[in-house]
Design a protein around this motif. Structure first.
Motif, mmCIF file in Angstrom:
data_model
loop_
_atom_site.group_PDB
_atom_site.id
_atom_site.type_symbol
_atom_site.label_atom_id
_atom_site.label_comp_id
_atom_site.label_asym_id
_atom_site.label_seq_id
_atom_site.Cartn_x
_atom_site.Cartn_y
_atom_site.Cartn_z
ATOM 1 N N ASP A 38 0.793 -1.206 0.399
ATOM 2 C CA ASP A 38 0.490 0.336 0.006
ATOM 3 C C ASP A 38 0.822 1.346 -0.251
ATOM 4 O O ASP A 38 1.910 1.151 -0.087
ATOM 5 C CB ASP A 38 -1.024 0.300 1.183
ATOM 6 C CG ASP A 38 -0.322 0.224 2.577
ATOM 7 O OD1 ASP A 38 0.803 -0.078 2.295
ATOM 8 O OD2 ASP A 38 -1.024 0.045 3.484
ATOM 9 N N LEU A 40 0.561 5.907 0.388
ATOM 10 C CA LEU A 40 -0.111 7.000 0.481
ATOM 11 C C LEU A 40 0.505 8.232 -0.231
ATOM 12 O O LEU A 40 2.025 8.369 -0.121
ATOM 13 C CB LEU A 40 -0.203 7.666 1.735
ATOM 14 C CG LEU A 40 -1.277 8.526 2.099
ATOM 15 C CD1 LEU A 40 -2.683 8.696 1.936
ATOM 16 C CD2 LEU A 40 -0.936 8.946 3.544
ATOM 17 N N ARG A 57 -1.173 15.233 1.325
ATOM 18 C CA ARG A 57 -1.369 14.025 1.271
ATOM 19 C C ARG A 57 -2.424 14.254 0.353
ATOM 20 O O ARG A 57 -3.276 15.202 -0.191
ATOM 21 C CB ARG A 57 -2.336 13.409 2.300
ATOM 22 C CG ARG A 57 -0.459 13.855 3.741
ATOM 23 C CD ARG A 57 -1.535 12.660 5.368
ATOM 24 N NE ARG A 57 -2.632 13.238 5.117
ATOM 25 C CZ ARG A 57 -3.436 12.174 6.135
ATOM 26 N NH1 ARG A 57 -3.024 11.220 6.782
ATOM 27 N NH2 ARG A 57 -5.226 12.388 6.131
ATOM 28 N N TYR A 60 -5.102 7.107 -1.157
ATOM 29 C CA TYR A 60 -4.292 5.943 -0.096
ATOM 30 C C TYR A 60 -4.680 4.193 -1.159
ATOM 31 O O TYR A 60 -5.826 4.692 -2.082
ATOM 32 C CB TYR A 60 -4.541 5.749 0.743
ATOM 33 C CG TYR A 60 -4.380 4.396 1.517
ATOM 34 C CD1 TYR A 60 -3.283 4.130 1.773
ATOM 35 C CD2 TYR A 60 -5.180 3.388 1.379
ATOM 36 C CE1 TYR A 60 -3.196 2.665 2.627
ATOM 37 C CE2 TYR A 60 -5.278 1.370 1.669
ATOM 38 C CZ TYR A 60 -3.731 1.714 2.488
ATOM 39 O OH TYR A 60 -3.646 0.828 2.866
ATOM 40 N N SER A 62 -4.004 0.081 -2.291
ATOM 41 C CA SER A 62 -2.955 -0.654 -1.917
ATOM 42 C C SER A 62 -3.991 -1.443 -3.135
ATOM 43 O O SER A 62 -4.867 -1.969 -3.421
ATOM 44 C CB SER A 62 -3.523 -1.116 -0.574
ATOM 45 O OG SER A 62 -5.180 -0.591 -0.319
ATOM 46 N N GLY A 141 -8.258 -1.464 2.221
ATOM 47 C CA GLY A 141 -7.019 -0.795 2.790
ATOM 48 C C GLY A 141 -5.894 -1.903 3.521
ATOM 49 O O GLY A 141 -7.074 -3.210 3.248
ATOM 50 N N ILE A 150 -4.344 4.748 7.181
ATOM 51 C CA ILE A 150 -4.540 6.063 7.771
ATOM 52 C C ILE A 150 -5.454 6.494 8.333
ATOM 53 O O ILE A 150 -6.260 5.668 8.568
ATOM 54 C CB ILE A 150 -4.550 6.710 5.581
ATOM 55 C CG1 ILE A 150 -5.689 5.642 5.009
ATOM 56 C CG2 ILE A 150 -3.447 6.671 6.069
ATOM 57 C CD1 ILE A 150 -5.936 6.348 4.090
#
Length: 150
Positions: A38, A40, A57, A60, A62, A141, A150
């Motif tokens: 994964d 971010l 940021r 995200y 995965s 995730g 996260i």
């Protein structure tokens, strides 16, 4: 909390493939290999001057890959057929990957909302077994040892 010692080694033994167990509730499953990762997105944010003043940021993401013997892949297809589910429509709510070493606590990673995105077949002269590789998208995730990403 202070970190002491190496939690992956008990009496000198590190985790190996024999210490890994992968479970999908209600589905027969015995992979030859599993990998997952994964990320971010992060990038520096600049203001006046040449140095970053912070960061921002992004998304995200995965994903992973599972390799299984052709026989186990056929069982997966049979599961889809018996439940009236198309292969790429199958959502696995939770796939649990456990690591266990004698004398140590079990470590579990949970892959949430797994979808198949690609399957690759290969057979060649001299092969002793046939494998199918399946790329996976992990929408919910990866929760590693109870820690949310996260």
């Amino acid at each position: 909390m202070a970190f002491e010692g190496n939690p992956l080694i008990v009496n000198g033994k590190c985790y190996d493939w024999g210490d890994v167990d992968v479970k999908i509730p209600g589905m027969p499953f015995e992979p030859q290999e599993i990998s997952y990762d994964d990320e971010l997105e992060k990038e520096e944010v600049y203001g006046y001057g040449h140095r970053p003043r912070g960061y921002g940021r992004g998304n995200y993401k995965s994903s992973g890959k599972i390799s299984m013997l052709r026989d186990d892949y056929q069982a997966l297809l049979q599961y889809c057929r018996a439940n009236g589910i198309k292969f790429y429509a199958l959502e696995i709510p939770s796939m649990v990957v456990s690591y266990a070493n004698n004398g140590a606590a079990i470590v579990q990673d949970e892959l949430k909302k797994v979808h198949f995105t690609k399957r690759s077949h290969k057979a060649a002269q001299g092969d002793k077994s046939l494998k199918v590789d399946i790329d996976i998208m992990i929408v919910g995730g990866i929760i590693e040892d109870g820690v949310e990403p996260i």
